[in-house]
Design an enzyme around this catalytic site. Sequence first.
Site, PDB file in Angstrom:
ATOM      1  CB  THR A  13      -0.933  -0.005   1.222  1.00  0.00           C
ATOM      2  OG1 THR A  13      -1.743  -1.183   1.205  1.00  0.00           O
ATOM      3  CG2 THR A  13      -1.836   1.219   1.220  1.00  0.00           C
TER       4      THR A  13
ATOM      5  CG  ASP B  74      -5.661  -4.808   2.118  1.00  0.00           C
ATOM      6  OD1 ASP B  74      -4.667  -5.404   1.660  1.00  0.00           O
ATOM      7  OD2 ASP B  74      -5.697  -4.291   3.239  1.00  0.00           O
TER       8      ASP B  74
ATOM      9  CE  LYS C 121     -11.408  -8.979 -18.374  1.00  0.00           C
ATOM     10  NZ  LYS C 121     -12.092 -10.202 -18.871  1.00  0.00           N
TER      11      LYS C 121
ATOM     12  CE  LYS D 281       0.485  -1.825   8.845  1.00  0.00           C
ATOM     13  NZ  LYS D 281      -0.836  -2.069   8.212  1.00  0.00           N
TER      14      LYS D 281
END
Length: 745
Positions: free
Chosen positions: A549, A603, A630, A702
Amino acid sequence: MASRFGSSSSGSTSMVVTNTPSQDLALTNFAYCSPSDLPKFAVPGYNNLYLASVADSFVFSISAHEGIRNGYIGLNSIQRRCAKVSAADSTPVTRFVPPENFELALLTLELDFIKRVGGRTEQVDAVILAKQLRKRFMNQVMTTGQKVLFEFHGNNYSFTVSQAAIEGQEKSNSLERGMISDDTYIVFEASRDSGIKIVNQREAATSNIFKQKEFNLQSLGIGGLSAEFADIFRRAFASRVFPPHVTSKLGIKHVKGMLLHGPPGTGKTLIARQIGKVLNGKEPKIVNGPEVLSKFVGETEKNVRDLFADAEQDERARGDESDLHVIIFDEIDAICKSRGSTRDGTGVHDSIVNQLLTKIDGVESLNNVLLIGMTNRKDMLDEALLRPGRLEVQVEISLPDENGRLQILQIHTSKMKENSFLAPDVNLQELAARTKNFSGAELEGVVKSAVSFALNRQLSLDDLTKPVEEDNIKVTMDDFLNALHDVIPMFGASTDDLERRRLHGMVECGDRHKHLYQRAMLLVEQVKVSEGSPLFTCLLEGAGGSGKTALAATIGIDSDFPYVKIVSSESMLGVHESTKCANIIKVFEDAYKSPLSVIILDDIERLLEYAPIGPRFSNLISQTLLVLLKRLPPKGKKLMIIGTTSELGFLDSIRFCDTFSGSYHVPNLNTNDAKKVLEQLNVFADEDIDSAAEALNDMPIKKLFMLIEMAAQGEQGGSAEAIFSGKEKINISHFYDCLQDVVRL
């Protein structure tokens, strides 16, 4: 008496009013006297021209008739009504001597039947009628307000003088008059409900529909919309500048409607109002969509018809020479929703659309109307309303670019600059660069907020009655920078939200992470410059906490794209899946309005509501995302989509990974990567870095930051400020204890 209206000889003759000798003479507009009285009204310098002012009001041409006695003057009923005299009255009659330059340049006449029979209608050719009137009333004096009878093609008409203009003569509140000549240009209007239709009125060289010769958008308060305004002018007004006969020969009709659409606050309403102000037509009618609605049956449709009533009357009266009638619909989506989309049971919205379509482009459609609609939701409008012949000019008013933002800031600060309230250190160019993704309304809000900071410095809460010295008020650059924290743009890159995704910033994590970042930025550049890649999607996958992220947020920020949004499950907590789909679609629809956009799907497994037991996920959200991934953006728009996931196996099992153009693995830290991070943080003694890095092998970044925070508190807890400021170092043994706790988590 001498004036620009002519002069009357000092000798005034009192004469008795009588009727015109015969009916046919009443259509000549002459006043009649005896042959012996005629020489009194001879105009010096003219052959056989006799003019007289009757009752000190209107000027009539005088002719002799054997049926009129000496001392009498014959007037028809219309002339007596104009002069406000009656038969057998004694009234002053004075010779009228016209001044120099008394020939009329323009004469505007309102036509009517002397007596209309039933619903009788008549078509009048303006060119032929003007030629006949100039010949018939040559050298006669016409005064504004004067009514004249005449015969044309077997019908008896009357005209009332609306305007009598002499070239070079200034407008005056007094009565204006002049003499008809071969060069007098005559404009005709049909009186209300007369049944007369004026055709072929095309003598004018151009149709001047604008009040000014050129447009200065800044003086109109419009900034950053030059290209859009040029497009509007070309499509909607270029044909109206030319005379009606030119467009008739071209075989085209004027544009009757245009739609301004785009994000809120970008200047749609402002453009529409300023267009109305610069036009020479009638005062524009501004209608808010919901105002048209009524609770009474049929009343809503009547409200729509009433909007076009004046334009219909004007076109019947003046034909192609009718004034332009501008109708501005704000929030047009409120009343013109797609037919069949509402389920209220009344069918009111469908009826409104039908009524509007009939008026714009129906059997009796008008050519003197310009309908301007404004909306933030073009997708909600009925398709029939958007086809050529209706709201055919559709202009997107998007967020201003840097030059546009500079123009808007200059407009809103011009007053304070003129009055020396703007401090010299204010750099509008820098502010324009800092306010990416701000709309025009939000830039105005920034200026207001900056002014509030400047005014607040001059006030004392202890004594609000204390007088303020105007000379001390200065709006500084610091005021504008503080205002940028007050006003947050609704549309565009949510920089604060993206910064929250990388609280610890971006540290050097080794060659593998550096390569990932470089590859991603190459993709950004490809989207930006390549004509063959309007849509590019990539997936960042890896273990939880590996920095996916943060990397995606960094790519979004460093891309410098106008529109960057992150879609995460935390912003839609507790929302029903259908509403969640609508929110996701809204993000994509907004992205399609920007030339360059980045959307981060954070996520993805959480967005799909994935649970490993079952397994369970939302098929509705899955299908929505598959379609959007798409779907190519509109022509001229480019979009990059970055997805992140910790459940690659799940996404692969539902064939979700196939929709991405590429997939990149974001690894955990190895020993060398961890060592580089620890060296940058500078929280360990030099001799402890290697052993600490060894213990951190295969650690998500993290978790590393969380571990460092825990160890920096010390065994007894407390502030970690000394550790992160470099004054103290983390105890390695305490670090190992914390590591054991983190591993067990």
